[in-house]
Design a protein around this motif. Structure first.
Motif, PDB file in Angstrom:
ATOM      1  N   ARG A 174    -110.758  71.573 -93.972  1.00 22.52           N
ATOM      2  CA  ARG A 174    -110.895  72.475 -94.467  1.00 22.52           C
ATOM      3  C   ARG A 174    -109.950  73.351 -94.616  1.00 22.52           C
ATOM      4  O   ARG A 174    -109.678  73.873 -93.221  1.00 22.52           O
ATOM      5  N   PRO A 175    -110.044  74.829 -95.286  1.00 25.04           N
ATOM      6  CA  PRO A 175    -109.252  75.077 -95.298  1.00 25.04           C
ATOM      7  C   PRO A 175    -109.565  76.706 -94.070  1.00 25.04           C
ATOM      8  O   PRO A 175    -111.021  77.141 -94.299  1.00 25.04           O
ATOM      9  N   ASN A 176    -109.673  78.167 -93.746  1.00 25.15           N
ATOM     10  CA  ASN A 176    -109.757  78.377 -93.297  1.00 25.15           C
ATOM     11  C   ASN A 176    -109.164  80.103 -93.671  1.00 25.15           C
ATOM     12  O   ASN A 176    -108.700  80.930 -93.947  1.00 25.15           O
ATOM     13  N   HIS A 177    -110.554  80.266 -94.425  1.00 22.69           N
ATOM     14  CA  HIS A 177    -110.351  81.261 -95.477  1.00 22.69           C
ATOM     15  C   HIS A 177    -110.905  82.665 -95.081  1.00 22.69           C
ATOM     16  O   HIS A 177    -112.034  83.052 -94.149  1.00 22.69           O
ATOM     17  N   PRO A 178    -109.695  83.565 -94.672  1.00 23.59           N
ATOM     18  CA  PRO A 178    -109.665  85.023 -93.996  1.00 23.59           C
ATOM     19  C   PRO A 178    -110.935  85.615 -94.335  1.00 23.59           C
ATOM     20  O   PRO A 178    -111.083  85.929 -95.830  1.00 23.59           O
ATOM     21  N   ALA A 179    -111.428  86.641 -93.819  1.00 19.43           N
ATOM     22  CA  ALA A 179    -112.464  87.764 -94.719  1.00 19.43           C
ATOM     23  C   ALA A 179    -111.547  89.181 -94.617  1.00 19.43           C
ATOM     24  O   ALA A 179    -110.717  89.389 -94.562  1.00 19.43           O
ATOM     25  N   GLY A 180    -112.203  89.136 -96.090  1.00 17.10           N
ATOM     26  CA  GLY A 180    -111.523  90.902 -96.510  1.00 17.10           C
ATOM     27  C   GLY A 180    -110.014  90.521 -96.724  1.00 17.10           C
ATOM     28  O   GLY A 180    -109.934  89.059 -97.620  1.00 17.10           O
ATOM     29  N   THR A 181    -109.405  91.089 -96.541  1.00 13.49           N
ATOM     30  CA  THR A 181    -107.726  91.861 -96.785  1.00 13.49           C
ATOM     31  C   THR A 181    -106.500  90.718 -96.252  1.00 13.49           C
ATOM     32  O   THR A 181    -105.370  90.773 -96.304  1.00 13.49           O
ATOM     33  N   ALA A 182    -107.511  90.068 -95.535  1.00 16.15           N
ATOM     34  CA  ALA A 182    -106.433  89.723 -94.421  1.00 16.15           C
ATOM     35  C   ALA A 182    -105.793  88.517 -95.028  1.00 16.15           C
ATOM     36  O   ALA A 182    -106.514  87.843 -95.992  1.00 16.15           O
ATOM     37  N   LEU A 183    -104.537  88.238 -94.126  1.00 12.56           N
ATOM     38  CA  LEU A 183    -103.636  87.514 -95.188  1.00 12.56           C
ATOM     39  C   LEU A 183    -103.816  86.399 -94.048  1.00 12.56           C
ATOM     40  O   LEU A 183    -104.139  86.178 -92.685  1.00 12.56           O
ATOM     41  N   PRO A 184    -103.546  84.834 -93.920  1.00 11.87           N
ATOM     42  CA  PRO A 184    -103.436  83.857 -92.788  1.00 11.87           C
ATOM     43  C   PRO A 184    -101.954  84.344 -92.272  1.00 11.87           C
ATOM     44  O   PRO A 184    -100.834  85.026 -92.351  1.00 11.87           O
ATOM     45  N   GLY A 185    -103.191  83.943 -90.791  1.00 13.06           N
ATOM     46  CA  GLY A 185    -101.646  84.002 -89.720  1.00 13.06           C
ATOM     47  C   GLY A 185    -101.753  86.069 -88.921  1.00 13.06           C
ATOM     48  O   GLY A 185    -101.611  86.010 -88.136  1.00 13.06           O
TER      49      GLY A 185
END
Length: 133
Positions: free
Chosen positions: A77-88
């Motif tokens: 399952r993909p990791n959806h970051p909270a708010g406006t955070a970008l992956p990584g």
């Protein structure tokens, strides 16, 4: 003055040489010998092919991927970051790992029909109760 005119004259001569047109003859090409080699074919062992199933939401984003490879089954399952955070990003958290499917039970399936021998054993009278002293 003579020195400046001499420098200008040499610069003009170099510019004229640099602007000369190249010859119209095509460059010489070397012929490469063709070698007839047997083609290499790579085939997987039969029965080792896996099955990948993806589930998507209405906007086309992948929400879940299930992979079946041999006896193993796992779900990604993909990791959806909270708010406006970008992956990584530091705020996005760590990546989400695979979820392995372990011990799956078939509770909702119908039972198999029994043969006549098994039915006779099922209808046999129960063994006598132990005697009490």
């Amino acid at each position: 003055m003579k020195r400046i005119s001499l420098i200008l004259l040499t610069l003009v001569a170099h510019a004229a040489i640099a602007q000369s047109t190249p010859s119209q003859a095509p460059p010489k090409l070397e012929k490469i010998e063709e070698v007839a080699e047997d083609p290499i074919t790579v085939t997987a062992k039969p029965g080792t092919e896996g099955k990948i199933t993806e589930r998507r939401d209405n906007s086309g984003n992948v929400t879940e991927t299930t992979v079946k490879s041999g006896p193993s089954t796992y779900t990604l399952r993909p990791n959806h970051p909270a708010g406006t955070a970008l992956p990584g990003d530091a705020m996005s958290g760590s990546p989400r790992g695979a979820q392995w499917t372990v011990l799956e039970f078939d509770i909702g399936k119908k039972k198999k029909k029994t043969t006549d021998d098994e039915a006779v054993q099922d209808n046999a009278p129960p063994p006598p109760a132990p005697t009490v002293k």
